[in-house]
Design an enzyme around this catalytic site. Structure first.
Site, PDB file in Angstrom:
ATOM      1  N   LYS A   1      38.441  10.454  18.091  1.00  0.00           N
ATOM      2  CA  LYS A   1      38.958   9.324  17.497  1.00  0.00           C
ATOM      3  C   LYS A   1      39.881   8.730  17.261  1.00  0.00           C
ATOM      4  O   LYS A   1      40.867   9.846  16.553  1.00  0.00           O
ATOM      5  CB  LYS A   1      37.956   9.195  16.689  1.00  0.00           C
ATOM      6  CG  LYS A   1      37.957   9.569  15.381  1.00  0.00           C
ATOM      7  CD  LYS A   1      36.323   9.455  14.613  1.00  0.00           C
ATOM      8  CE  LYS A   1      36.934  10.207  13.142  1.00  0.00           C
ATOM      9  NZ  LYS A   1      35.511   9.200  12.443  1.00  0.00           N
TER      10      LYS A   1
ATOM     11  N   TYR B   1      65.836  -5.119   2.024  1.00  0.00           N
ATOM     12  CA  TYR B   1      65.626  -5.637   1.858  1.00  0.00           C
ATOM     13  C   TYR B   1      66.197  -6.166  -0.056  1.00  0.00           C
ATOM     14  O   TYR B   1      65.042  -5.102  -0.323  1.00  0.00           O
ATOM     15  CB  TYR B   1      64.106  -6.254   2.068  1.00  0.00           C
ATOM     16  CG  TYR B   1      64.464  -6.627   3.472  1.00  0.00           C
ATOM     17  CD1 TYR B   1      65.090  -7.599   4.065  1.00  0.00           C
ATOM     18  CD2 TYR B   1      64.254  -5.507   4.142  1.00  0.00           C
ATOM     19  CE1 TYR B   1      65.347  -7.832   5.991  1.00  0.00           C
ATOM     20  CE2 TYR B   1      63.963  -6.107   6.153  1.00  0.00           C
ATOM     21  CZ  TYR B   1      64.480  -6.476   6.513  1.00  0.00           C
ATOM     22  OH  TYR B   1      64.933  -7.548   7.917  1.00  0.00           O
TER      23      TYR B   1
HETATM   24  C1  LIG Z   1      35.517  10.880  11.867  1.00  0.00           C
HETATM   25  C2  LIG Z   1      33.959  11.720  11.751  1.00  0.00           C
HETATM   26  C3  LIG Z   1      33.378  12.828  11.922  1.00  0.00           C
HETATM   27  C4  LIG Z   1      35.257  14.202  11.774  1.00  0.00           C
HETATM   28  O1  LIG Z   1      35.153  14.126  10.205  1.00  0.00           O
HETATM   29  P1  LIG Z   1      36.499  14.717   9.946  1.00  0.00           P
HETATM   30  O2  LIG Z   1      36.075  14.905   8.026  1.00  0.00           O
HETATM   31  O3  LIG Z   1      37.583  14.114  10.205  1.00  0.00           O
HETATM   32  O4  LIG Z   1      36.121  16.326  10.284  1.00  0.00           O
HETATM   33  C5  LIG Z   1      32.348  13.341  12.041  1.00  0.00           C
HETATM   34  N1  LIG Z   1      31.228  12.913  12.091  1.00  0.00           N
HETATM   35  C6  LIG Z   1      31.527  11.705  11.844  1.00  0.00           C
HETATM   36  C7  LIG Z   1      29.833  10.845  11.785  1.00  0.00           C
HETATM   37  C8  LIG Z   1      32.472  10.617  11.741  1.00  0.00           C
HETATM   38  O5  LIG Z   1      32.249   9.598  11.746  1.00  0.00           O
END
Ligand SMILES: *Cc1c(COP(=O)(O)O)cnc(C)c1O
Length: 362
Positions: free
Chosen positions: A26, A255
């Site tokens: 993701k 800035y």
């Molecule tokens: C993002 C997510 C993961 C992965 O988590 P990590 O800590 O990055 O390994 C797993 N399960 C769900 C439901 C998530 O939202």
């Protein structure tokens, strides 16, 4: 890419044979580039992936990923057609949502999300009849049942015992489903920390949804875990020095002139800014590596540029690399350190790396 392969093997070695990695790709593979990472993982034999949204899932499918793509979040009914068109697997985020998916009237692959105590998404695990009723939906093909741990990265006794409690609640539902003759679905519960702290769990599962760890990074600096596991960071973050100039004592820069010299200083402007995901909160605070030396970020970080005080480094010239995550000479800056300076976790730093940054697979 070598480091990605290393981390995949490392996680596979930590998991029992029957548990497959389901990498979390993701947010553009935590900023690394979902297409590049997905392709490499597929070459390594990975079959299952998870993403946050149907749009991310569709994009991943279009990039040539063949296996299961699980959407961890909510998809609006107007986008249900993406689910069937791209053969995506949707999480059932609660009971009513299950009915909406069924009402779509076409066969859909789903994983039942269970809320075992995080209280984000999922059917409450106490609502067994609600969970079970999903199996009465004739259009839903339930290929998985999962939950998400919310204290698995914690080292305190309280956090560890909550992790165990969540697993116990999950197991209870699974056992009732098996007793009721429901089979053919894959249970899963772990993210990265659930694997790294797997000793706090009792059972083994079909998938591990590993995100941050596969990228070779921990959410926060943890000496204990870093010594225990040889995770290798997959990503370096670099930008080029554009201009170098000499400032006289008493001049200001950037800035608001928020940084001022008290002696002669050499200042380098670098082509990266907050629009690229380098946090503005690191103004007068962050660091970079230039020619093997650690130098401070000075002045306010701009949208497209930032300034480094390179007085202590010899022969800095335009075109030189400034390394914000990665290695230069004998020194390394880790994403965890950058995140700590910015008051956040490395997941946020990485996932916000901007579109404008060029991803170069090496
Ligand atoms: C993002 C997510 C993961 C992965 O988590 P990590 O800590 O990055 O390994 C797993 N399960 C769900 C439901 C998530 O939202």
């Amino acid at each position: 890419m070598n480091n990605l392969r290393h981390n995949v093997k490392l996680f596979q070695s930590l998991l029992p044979k029957e548990c497959a990695l389901m990498p979390a790709v993701k947010a553009n593979a935590y900023g690394h580039g979902a297409e590049e990472i997905g392709k490499e993982l597929q070459k390594l034999g990975i079959r299952d992936y998870c993403v946050a949204s149907a749009e991310e899932g569709a994009r991943l499918r279009r990039s040539g990923i063949h296996g299961q793509i699980l959407i961890l979040g909510y998809t609006h009914p107007k986008d249900f057609e993406l689910l069937s068109a791209y053969r995506l697997t949707q999480t059932v985020v609660d009971c009513d949502y299950g009915k909406e998916l069924e009402a779509y009237g076409k066969k859909l692959f789903v994983h039942a999300g269970l809320d075992t105590g995080m209280h984000r998404l999922g059917i409450p695990c106490e609502d067994y009849s609600g969970i079970r009723s999903l199996w009465d939906c004739k259009h839903l093909q339930i290929t998985g049942v999962y939950t998400h741990l919310c204290t698995s990265d914690g080292e305190s006794e309280e956090e560890k015992s909550y992790m165990k409690l969540q697993e116990m609640r999950f197991q209870k539902v699974l056992n009732r489903l098996y007793k009721d003759g429901k089979r053919g679905f894959s249970p899963h519960i772990q993210g990265s920390y659930g694997v790294l702290y797997r000793n706090n769990l009792t059972a083994s599962y079909a998938f591990a949804r590993v995100g941050i760890g596969l990228y070779g990074v921990l959410s926060e600096c943890s000496e204990i875990l870093r010594q225990k596991y040889d995770l290798k960071p997959v990503l370096s973050l670099k930008a080029r020095i554009e201009c170098v100039r000499r400032l006289e004592p008493g001049e200001g820069a950037g800035y608001g002139l928020s940084w001022r010299t008290d002696s002669v200083r050499m200042l380098a402007a670098v082509s990266i800014g907050y629009a690229d995901g380098f946090p503005r909160s690191l103004s007068n605070k962050g660091h970079a590596l230039v020619r093997g030396r650690k130098v401070p970020v000075v002045g306010r970080i701009c949208m497209d540029q930032l300034l480094l005080d390179v007085t202590e480094v010899e022969n800095v010239s335009p075109g030189d690399e400034a390394v914000f995550i990665g290695t230069s000479g004998k020194l390394t800056l880790r994403a965890e350190e950058l995140a700590q300076e910015a008051g956040t976790i490395s997941n946020e730093i990485l996932s916000r790396l901007g579109e404008r940054l060029v991803r170069v697979p090496v």
